[in-house]
Design an enzyme around this catalytic site. Structure first.
Site, short mmCIF file in Angstrom:
data_model
loop_
_atom_site.label_atom_id
_atom_site.label_comp_id
_atom_site.label_asym_id
_atom_site.label_seq_id
_atom_site.Cartn_x
_atom_site.Cartn_y
_atom_site.Cartn_z
N HIS A 170 0.87 -1.16 0.00
CA HIS A 170 0.00 0.00 0.00
C HIS A 170 0.92 1.22 0.00
CE1 HIS A 170 -3.86 -2.12 1.61
NE2 HIS A 170 -3.93 -1.91 0.30
N ASP A 180 1.18 4.05 1.57
CA ASP A 180 1.76 4.63 2.80
C ASP A 180 2.86 3.77 3.39
OD1 ASP A 180 -0.40 2.85 3.30
OD2 ASP A 180 -0.67 3.64 5.32
N ASP A 232 0.08 -3.13 9.33
CA ASP A 232 -1.16 -3.43 8.64
C ASP A 232 -1.61 -4.90 8.66
OD1 ASP A 232 -0.71 -0.78 8.33
OD2 ASP A 232 -1.50 -0.70 6.29
#
Ligand SMILES: [Zn+2]
Length: 256
Positions: free
Chosen positions: A20, A22, A159
């Protein structure tokens, strides 16, 4: 890296949890920086194997002169990625909408000499080095005059929703850096989007015997960082606790 005072030369290894933006867009800049600075040693990059096409794009996002030997070491399964004299680096699969891995660095156990035991056996001077090298000296073993000094463990868990990998990485960690995107009242959102709440992260740390817990990766929907601290404490975590901010430095705990 400039603001944190981290030089490109300090990097030997890059561990990307998942692709992802970020968590990975910074790769292009980091890779170009180590090349611009002509880092003399090779650098190894670990990242989820399923994201190889993303890695390729980030590595070659713009034009630059490649001067550094960057070894691509994609991760496709749980287990050790590197075993050296100084540490073992492990990866564990996490649970997120895209393939995500957490990482753990474990120092090997060492031995701590006990001065009073050495004295009791009359071992001194060059003999101290000898018993360490050879494991025994005149009927006295290294075990007789030393104790195990447990290697430090550092775990990095980004995450993910709760899963086996989170618990496995956190187990016995001296320091655990873990995401807590949401507050406990939004646990449904957290699970749906593959994230943790402050209370979930802290409960993992509590059960795993973590010494220093660092919470990070907070959703911008919340304005008060103190709420994360309160919920972590309410979950029963009573070790050292840091609520991360950008550029904060958190020292690894002293060896026990
Ligand atoms: Zn993500």
């Amino acid at each position: 890296m400039l603001r944190a005072g981290v030089a490109a030369h300090d990097l030997d290894r890059i561990c990307v949890t998942h692709f992802h933006g970020d968590h990975s867009l910074g790769l292009a800049g980091v890779i170009q920086r180590i090349n611009l600075d002509q880092v003399p040693h090779p650098v190894t990059a670990h990242y989820p194997a399923s994201g190889q096409h993303f890695f390729d794009r980030l590595r070659y996002a713009t034009a630059y002169r490649e001067t550094v030997r960057l070894t691509e070491a994609p991760v496709a399964a749980d287990g050790p990625l590197a075993v050296t004299e100084d540490f073992t680096l492990d990866a564990r699969l996490l649970s997120h909408p895209v393939e995500s891995y957490g990482y753990r660095i474990t120092e090997p156990d060492g031995r701590r000499l006990l001065p009073e035991k050495l004295a009791a056996h009359g071992i001194k001077g060059p003999d101290v080095g000898r018993i360490q090298r050879e494991g025994a000296l005149g009927g006295v073993t290294l075990d007789d005059v030393s104790e195990v000094r447990r290697g430090q463990r550092f775990a990095f868990v980004m995450d993910t929703r709760l899963c086996d990998g989170v618990h496995a990485l956190a187990e016995g960690a001296d320091m655990l850096v873990i995401e807590s995107t949401f507050l406990d009242e939004d646990v449904r959102l957290a699970t749906d989007h593959g994230h943790l709440t402050a209370g979930q992260a802290a409960a993992v740390a509590r059960d795993a015997g973590v010494r220093h817990l660092v919470l990070t990766h907070f959703s911008q929907r919340y304005s008060d960082p103190a709420a994360f601290e309160q919920q972590a404490r309410a979950a029963g975590f009573d070790g050292e606790l840091s609520i991360a901010q950008d550029l904060m430095r958190v020292p690894v705990p002293k060896r026990t």
